[in-house]
Design a protein around this motif. Structure first.
Motif, PDB file in Angstrom:
ATOM      1  N   SER A  31       6.979  16.366 -47.898  1.00 42.65           N
ATOM      2  CA  SER A  31       6.180  16.112 -49.092  1.00 42.65           C
ATOM      3  C   SER A  31       4.871  16.877 -49.048  1.00 42.65           C
ATOM      4  N   GLU A  32       4.335  17.185 -50.220  1.00 43.32           N
ATOM      5  CA  GLU A  32       3.066  17.892 -50.302  1.00 43.32           C
ATOM      6  C   GLU A  32       1.943  17.072 -49.689  1.00 43.32           C
ATOM      7  N   ASP A  33       2.007  15.744 -49.809  1.00 39.38           N
ATOM      8  CA  ASP A  33       0.937  14.900 -49.299  1.00 39.38           C
ATOM      9  C   ASP A  33       0.801  14.999 -47.790  1.00 39.38           C
ATOM     10  N   SER A  34       1.877  15.352 -47.096  1.00 36.09           N
ATOM     11  CA  SER A  34       1.823  15.387 -45.637  1.00 36.09           C
ATOM     12  C   SER A  34       1.358  16.726 -45.105  1.00 36.09           C
ATOM     13  N   THR A  35       1.096  17.689 -45.988  1.00 35.70           N
ATOM     14  CA  THR A  35       0.645  19.002 -45.568  1.00 35.70           C
ATOM     15  C   THR A  35      -0.731  19.275 -46.129  1.00 35.70           C
ATOM     16  N   VAL A  36      -1.699  19.514 -45.255  1.00 37.06           N
ATOM     17  CA  VAL A  36      -3.059  19.803 -45.681  1.00 37.06           C
ATOM     18  C   VAL A  36      -3.136  21.250 -46.125  1.00 37.06           C
ATOM     19  N   GLU A  37      -3.621  21.478 -47.308  1.00 34.24           N
ATOM     20  CA  GLU A  37      -3.751  22.834 -47.823  1.00 34.24           C
ATOM     21  C   GLU A  37      -5.154  23.365 -47.566  1.00 34.24           C
ATOM     22  N   ALA A  38      -5.251  24.673 -47.301  1.00 33.58           N
ATOM     23  CA  ALA A  38      -6.543  25.301 -47.058  1.00 33.58           C
ATOM     24  C   ALA A  38      -6.864  26.275 -48.176  1.00 33.58           C
ATOM     25  N   SER A  39      -8.106  26.715 -48.210  1.00 31.56           N
ATOM     26  CA  SER A  39      -8.521  27.652 -49.243  1.00 31.56           C
ATOM     27  C   SER A  39      -7.900  29.020 -49.016  1.00 31.56           C
ATOM     28  N   SER A  40      -7.901  29.849 -50.047  1.00 29.38           N
ATOM     29  CA  SER A  40      -7.309  31.176 -49.947  1.00 29.38           C
ATOM     30  C   SER A  40      -8.159  32.080 -49.067  1.00 29.38           C
ATOM     31  N   VAL A  41      -7.554  33.165 -48.599  1.00 27.64           N
ATOM     32  CA  VAL A  41      -8.243  34.092 -47.707  1.00 27.64           C
ATOM     33  C   VAL A  41      -8.462  35.412 -48.412  1.00 27.64           C
ATOM     34  N   SER A  42      -9.383  36.206 -47.840  1.00 27.91           N
ATOM     35  CA  SER A  42      -9.617  37.543 -48.351  1.00 27.91           C
ATOM     36  C   SER A  42      -9.104  38.560 -47.344  1.00 27.91           C
ATOM     37  N   ASN A  43      -9.117  39.844 -47.731  1.00 23.62           N
ATOM     38  CA  ASN A  43      -8.714  40.931 -46.834  1.00 23.62           C
ATOM     39  C   ASN A  43      -7.308  40.711 -46.283  1.00 23.62           C
ATOM     40  N   THR A  44      -6.314  40.655 -47.160  1.00 27.87           N
ATOM     41  CA  THR A  44      -4.974  40.280 -46.726  1.00 27.87           C
ATOM     42  C   THR A  44      -4.155  41.441 -46.184  1.00 27.87           C
ATOM     43  N   ALA A  45      -4.596  42.674 -46.357  1.00 26.96           N
ATOM     44  CA  ALA A  45      -3.874  43.819 -45.802  1.00 26.96           C
ATOM     45  C   ALA A  45      -4.744  44.482 -44.741  1.00 26.96           C
ATOM     46  N   PHE A  46      -4.201  44.657 -43.530  1.00 26.58           N
ATOM     47  CA  PHE A  46      -5.040  45.163 -42.444  1.00 26.58           C
ATOM     48  C   PHE A  46      -5.495  46.585 -42.710  1.00 26.58           C
ATOM     49  N   SER A  47      -4.737  47.339 -43.485  1.00 21.65           N
ATOM     50  CA  SER A  47      -5.114  48.722 -43.770  1.00 21.65           C
ATOM     51  C   SER A  47      -6.312  48.813 -44.711  1.00 21.65           C
ATOM     52  N   GLU A  48      -6.658  47.704 -45.365  1.00 20.28           N
ATOM     53  CA  GLU A  48      -7.780  47.694 -46.290  1.00 20.28           C
ATOM     54  C   GLU A  48      -9.068  47.309 -45.573  1.00 20.28           C
ATOM     55  N   ASN A  49     -10.164  47.931 -46.010  1.00 19.54           N
ATOM     56  CA  ASN A  49     -11.508  47.564 -45.548  1.00 19.54           C
ATOM     57  C   ASN A  49     -11.652  47.660 -44.032  1.00 19.54           C
ATOM     58  N   THR A  50     -11.048  48.682 -43.436  1.00 20.57           N
ATOM     59  CA  THR A  50     -11.178  48.874 -41.994  1.00 20.57           C
ATOM     60  C   THR A  50     -12.036  50.088 -41.692  1.00 20.57           C
ATOM     61  N   LYS A  51     -12.672  50.043 -40.507  1.00 22.50           N
ATOM     62  CA  LYS A  51     -13.382  51.206 -39.987  1.00 22.50           C
ATOM     63  C   LYS A  51     -12.507  51.819 -38.892  1.00 22.50           C
ATOM     64  N   TYR A  52     -12.518  53.146 -38.825  1.00 21.27           N
ATOM     65  CA  TYR A  52     -11.606  53.844 -37.907  1.00 21.27           C
ATOM     66  C   TYR A  52     -12.328  55.026 -37.286  1.00 21.27           C
ATOM     67  N   GLU A  53     -12.179  55.194 -35.970  1.00 24.07           N
ATOM     68  CA  GLU A  53     -12.759  56.346 -35.296  1.00 24.07           C
ATOM     69  C   GLU A  53     -11.943  56.674 -34.056  1.00 24.07           C
ATOM     70  N   ILE A  54     -12.118  57.902 -33.549  1.00 29.09           N
ATOM     71  CA  ILE A  54     -11.528  58.312 -32.289  1.00 29.09           C
ATOM     72  C   ILE A  54     -12.656  58.430 -31.270  1.00 29.09           C
ATOM     73  N   ASN A  55     -12.485  57.749 -30.144  1.00 29.65           N
ATOM     74  CA  ASN A  55     -13.477  57.767 -29.067  1.00 29.65           C
ATOM     75  C   ASN A  55     -12.805  58.309 -27.814  1.00 29.65           C
ATOM     76  N   LEU A  56     -13.245  59.480 -27.356  1.00 26.67           N
ATOM     77  CA  LEU A  56     -12.616  60.122 -26.205  1.00 26.67           C
ATOM     78  C   LEU A  56     -12.707  59.265 -24.944  1.00 26.67           C
ATOM     79  N   GLU A  57     -13.744  58.429 -24.836  1.00 28.30           N
ATOM     80  CA  GLU A  57     -13.885  57.569 -23.660  1.00 28.30           C
ATOM     81  C   GLU A  57     -12.824  56.475 -23.631  1.00 28.30           C
ATOM     82  N   MET A  58     -12.215  56.206 -24.778  1.00 32.98           N
ATOM     83  CA  MET A  58     -11.183  55.170 -24.855  1.00 32.98           C
ATOM     84  C   MET A  58      -9.833  55.695 -24.361  1.00 32.98           C
ATOM     85  N   GLU A  59      -9.633  57.016 -24.385  1.00 38.90           N
ATOM     86  CA  GLU A  59      -8.351  57.605 -24.013  1.00 38.90           C
ATOM     87  C   GLU A  59      -7.998  57.322 -22.554  1.00 38.90           C
TER      88      GLU A  59
END
Length: 296
Positions: A31-59
């Motif tokens: 039943s719906e009453d037995s499940t607690v619902e939460a608010s919606s989330v933002s940024n649902t696709a990981f490819s969106e709103n990301t910062k990206y760089e290459i760091n040679l020290e990480m290699e």
């Protein structure tokens, strides 16, 4: 002594009957009453709103492996404290284990816990998954090495997290660094968990004083929220999961109304293979704290 053994056998039978009854109610007719619902989330696709760089020290960098335990449990499940005890024993051995407790058919159930159970086809309680690949062997307190042995494996990616909760807003910055290229598809999952939630718990084990009912059982690592529409995580572009890459993304959402104490929140990040869900690495940060990469 015989009376105690008979009582435990009787309790065991009652637990089996109760479990079968409860699991018969855990399908799509919940039943719906037995499940607690939460608010919606933002940024649902990981490819969106990301910062990206290459760091040679990480290699070429390798990182500390953190093992993820996902404990499927419930207040009605008298044998579930056995896994709780095993987790406590593992935590005495190492700091490199991260636990998420996924409750079903009790007051700590929510829309995310039910989706997790269905995704991983969990029908038996307790069930504990290790890195979403292995089921922790019974009896779990006798098989701690099954968890700790995985800590010594190298992993090609590291995770660092920073979290703030201001007013009603949760804000978590996740950064993933790649020492080597990973060509297989990956997913990223971010979850909110809460410690110190006290509820009545049935107990048919020899742990926790052998009480058959614990009025204020302390539930830690309780899954409260998942920051993506897909419960298994957001797909990461494999054009970016290359040697030396650093990917950063910030997640925001409102604090769910059912959180009992914001100060007891932590946030867990998981990177897994997209096809199998096997976890490559995980990381946890407490509310209003930050950490760095765990370089080896």
């Amino acid at each position: 002594m015989m009376k105690i053994k008979e009582r435990r056998k009787f309790n065991h039978l009652i637990c089996i009957v109760l479990t079968l009854f409860l699991l018969s109610c855990s399908g799509s007719d919940l039943s719906e009453d037995s499940t607690v619902e939460a608010s919606s989330v933002s940024n649902t696709a990981f490819s969106e709103n990301t910062k990206y760089e290459i760091n040679l020290e990480m290699e070429g960098q390798t990182f500390q492996k953190n093992v993820l335990i996902e404990d499927y449990t419930g207040a009605w499940c008298g044998w579930c404290p056995r896994v709780t005890h095993a987790i406590e024993e593992v935590n005495k051995r190492t700091e490199n284990v991260i636990t998420v407790a996924i409750h079903e058919l009790d007051s700590l159930q929510n829309q995310f816990t039910r989706k997790m159970r269905l995704l991983f086809d969990v029908d038996n309680f307790p069930t504990a998954y290790i890195d979403r690949k292995y089921v922790w062997d019974f009896p779990e307190p006798d098989n701690l090495d099954q968890v700790t042995d995985l800590i010594n494996t190298d992993t090609p990616l590291g995770i660092k997290l920073s979290s703030t909760v201001s007013g009603n807003l949760m804000k978590i910055k996740a950064t993933i660094g790649f020492g080597t290229t990973i060509s297989k598809g990956l997913k990223f999952t971010l979850m909110a968990i809460e410690d110190g939630v006290r509820k009545v718990q049935l107990n048919y084990t020899d742990y926790f004083g052998e009480a058959t009912k614990i009025d204020k059982f302390v539930n830690n690592d309780v899954l409260r929220f998942v920051f993506s529409e897909e419960i298994s995580g957001e797909i990461m572009s494999n054009s970016r999961t290359i040697k030396g890459a650093i990917i950063e993304k910030t997640f925001e959402s409102n604090v769910p109304d059912y959180i009992e104490d914001v100060a007891n929140l932590s946030f867990v990040a998981v990177v897994s293979y997209a096809d199998t869900n096997e976890v490559l690495n995980a990381r946890e940060v407490k509310v209003n704290e930050s950490n760095d990469f765990q370089n080896k």
